[in-house]
Design an enzyme around this catalytic site. Structure first.
Site, PDB file in Angstrom:
ATOM      1  CD  GLU A  83       7.994 -59.209 -32.061  1.00 32.66           C
ATOM      2  OE1 GLU A  83       8.231 -58.553 -31.412  1.00 32.66           O
ATOM      3  OE2 GLU A  83       8.013 -60.577 -32.530  1.00 32.66           O
ATOM      4  CB  CYS A 122      12.735 -62.241 -41.186  1.00 30.46           C
ATOM      5  SG  CYS A 122      12.387 -64.472 -39.992  1.00 30.46           S
ATOM      6  CB  CYS A 146       3.414 -70.560 -33.711  1.00 32.34           C
ATOM      7  SG  CYS A 146       4.409 -72.198 -34.712  1.00 32.34           S
ATOM      8  CB  CYS A 159       8.881 -75.560 -31.548  1.00 30.10           C
ATOM      9  SG  CYS A 159       8.667 -76.382 -33.075  1.00 30.10           S
ATOM     10  CB  CYS A 186       9.455 -71.628 -30.716  1.00 28.31           C
ATOM     11  SG  CYS A 186       9.871 -70.488 -32.233  1.00 28.31           S
ATOM     12  CB  CYS A 199      16.606 -67.835 -34.991  1.00 30.29           C
ATOM     13  SG  CYS A 199      16.925 -68.110 -37.101  1.00 30.29           S
TER      14      CYS A 199
END
Ligand code: SAH
Length: 343
Positions: A90, A103, A110, A114, A117, A331
C-alpha cells in the site's frame, strides 16, 4: 527482465555503454520516464530505433499494477499495488498545503513487531526492490495526474532493514534528471536500527531522519517495541547525536500518544531529559486504532498537557493531526488486502 525504475542514472549509463550505446542516452531515458512521464519506451521519440528496441527487450516499465484505490474525506488517497510476484503493498498520497506528499512502503510485511502497528501483523515476506520503491511514486503521479513534491518512507516495512535499496531509491528520487525531489523533502523513518543510523549519517544525500521513539525509558520501550531489546534507547539517542554532529540536520522523534501507557507528564519530563541538547523535534502522533490491539488514543486535553510540558522544558514539539483515518490510510494502519492476483 530488469526494472528500469531500479537504476540510478550512472548505473543505467554504465549498462547502456556496455550494450554499445552512449552515456548520454541514460540521461535521455531519465528525462522521458521521470520528467515527461511516458509509460512506454516506444514514446521516447528522440531515441534511435536500435536503442528503443534494446530497452524493450532488456527492461520492464510497469512493475506495479494498481489493484484498488480508496479516497478519504480529507482527500488522502490510498493505493493497493500488486507486484510482479502477486504480492501487494500500500502507498498513500496526502494533499498538504505545502505540496503533494507520498508515503511509500519499503517491505512486504514487517518483522519489527511493534505492539501497536498493523503492519507488524504480517511478518515480512520480502524487501521491495529500489525499482518497486520508485515505481510507487511514478504510478501515483500517473494515476493522480500530479507531481509529487515530498516523500516519506513510513509505509509498511522497516526501511533500515532494506537499507541498500532504500538508499538507491533516494538517489533516483533526488537526482535532478530523476524525480528531482530535494533531499530536505525526503524523510526516512526507522524504529531505531543503530548501525544503519550511523551509516545513514555518512551518506552523501542528506535526506531527513525520523526515529520512532514512542517511550521515555527502556523498560517501557522494550515492552511496546521489541527492537529496543536489540538497540536500547541510550544507543539510539547516541546514534542520533552522532548523526546531528556529522550532518547538522535535526532528527525528528515520533511519539505516538497511547492512553495510560506513555502519555503522563512525568514521562514528558523523562523524555525531555533524555533528548535535551539534541536540537531534535518531537512529533506527537495521535494513535490510530487497530482492532487487533487494546491501545487507545490519548484525549486532546491530556495530549495538550504532554505537549505543553515538553515545550516548557525547551523541547521543540508539534502535535500532529491525523490524515486518512476513515480509509485505514493513517500511520500504522497499512496492511495488504489483496485477496488474489489478477495481473
Ligand atoms: N518502520 C518504520 C517506518 C514505518 S511506521 C518506523 O518504525 O519508523 C511509520 C510510523 O507510524 C512509525 O512512527 C510508527 O511507529 C507509527 N505507527 C505505527 N502504528 C501506528 C498507529 N496505530 N497509530 C499511529 N502511528 C503508528
Amino acid at each position: 527482465m530488469h526494472d528500469i525504475y531500479g537504476f540510478t542514472v550512472e548505473a543505467l549509463a554504465d549498462r547502456l555503454v556496455g550494450a554499445g550505446f552512449k552515456k548520454f542516452n541514460a540521461t535521455q531515458v531519465f528525462e522521458w520516464i521521470y520528467q515527461k512521464k511516458v509509460a512506454a519506451f516506444s514514446d521516447m521519440t528522440n531515441l534511435s530505433k536500435d536503442l528503443r528496441a534494446h530497452l524493450e527487450s532488456a527492461y520492464a516499465m510497469t512493475p506495479l499494477a494498481v489493484k484498488r484505490e480508496q479516497i478519504a474525506s480529507d482527500g488522502t488517497r490510498k493505493f493497493l499495488f500488486v507486484l510482479d510476484d502477486c504480492l501487494a503493498v500500500e502507498t498513500v498520497l496526502m494533499v498538504q498545503d505545502y505540496g503533494m506528499s507520498v508515503c511509500v512502503s519499503s517491505q512486504v510485511g514487517c518483522s519489527m513487531g511493534c505492539s501497536f502497528c498493523a503492519s507488524g501483523l504480517l511478518a515480512k515476506i520480502r524487501d521491495l526492490t529500489a525499482g518497486e520503491l520508485v515505481a510507487q511514486i511514478v504510478m501515483i503521479e500517473r494515476l493522480a495526474g500530479i507531481s509529487v513534491t515530498h516523500v516519506v518512507v513510513m509505509g509498511t516495512g522497516e526501511p533500515f532493514d532494506n537499507y541498500d535499496n532504500v538508499i538507491e531509491f533516494i538517489k533516483i528520487v533526488n537526482h535532478p534528471k530523476g524525480l528531482a525531489i530535494g533531499q530536505r523533502h525526503i524523510t526516512v523513518s526507522t524504529c531505531g536500527i543503530v548501525p544503519r543510523i550511523l551509516q545513514y549519517a555518512d551518506e552523501p544525500i542528506r535526506s531527513n531522519l525520523a526515529i520512532s521513539l514512542h517511550a521515555s525509558n527502556d523498560e517501557l520501550r522494550s515492552r511496546i517495541m521489541k527492537i529496543n531489546r536489540a538497540y536500547p534507547m541510550k544507543d539510539v539517542i547516541e546514534a542520533c547525536r552522532v548523526y546531528f554532529e556529522k550532518t547538522g540536520r535535526r532528527v525528528t522523534f515520533e511519539y505516538i500518544l497511547l492512553s495510560g501507557v506513555n502519555d503522563a507528564v512525568e514521562q514528558a519530563d523523562e523524555l525531555s531529559d533524555r533528548i535535551r541538547g539534541l536540537n531534535a523535534y518531537v512529533n506527537l502522533i495521535p494513535y490510530n486504532h487497530v482492532k487487533e490491539f487494546h491501545y487507545a488514543r490519548t484525549d486532546m486535553e491530556r495530549a495538550m498537557k504532554f505537549y505543553d510540558r515538553l515545550v516548557k522544558r525547551g523541547i521543540n514539539a508539534v502535535l500532529r493531526k491525523e490524515q486518512g483515518g476513515d480509509i485505514d490510510a493513517a500511520c500504522g494502519q497499512l496492511r495488504m488486502k489483496a485477496d488474489q492476483c489478477e495481473r
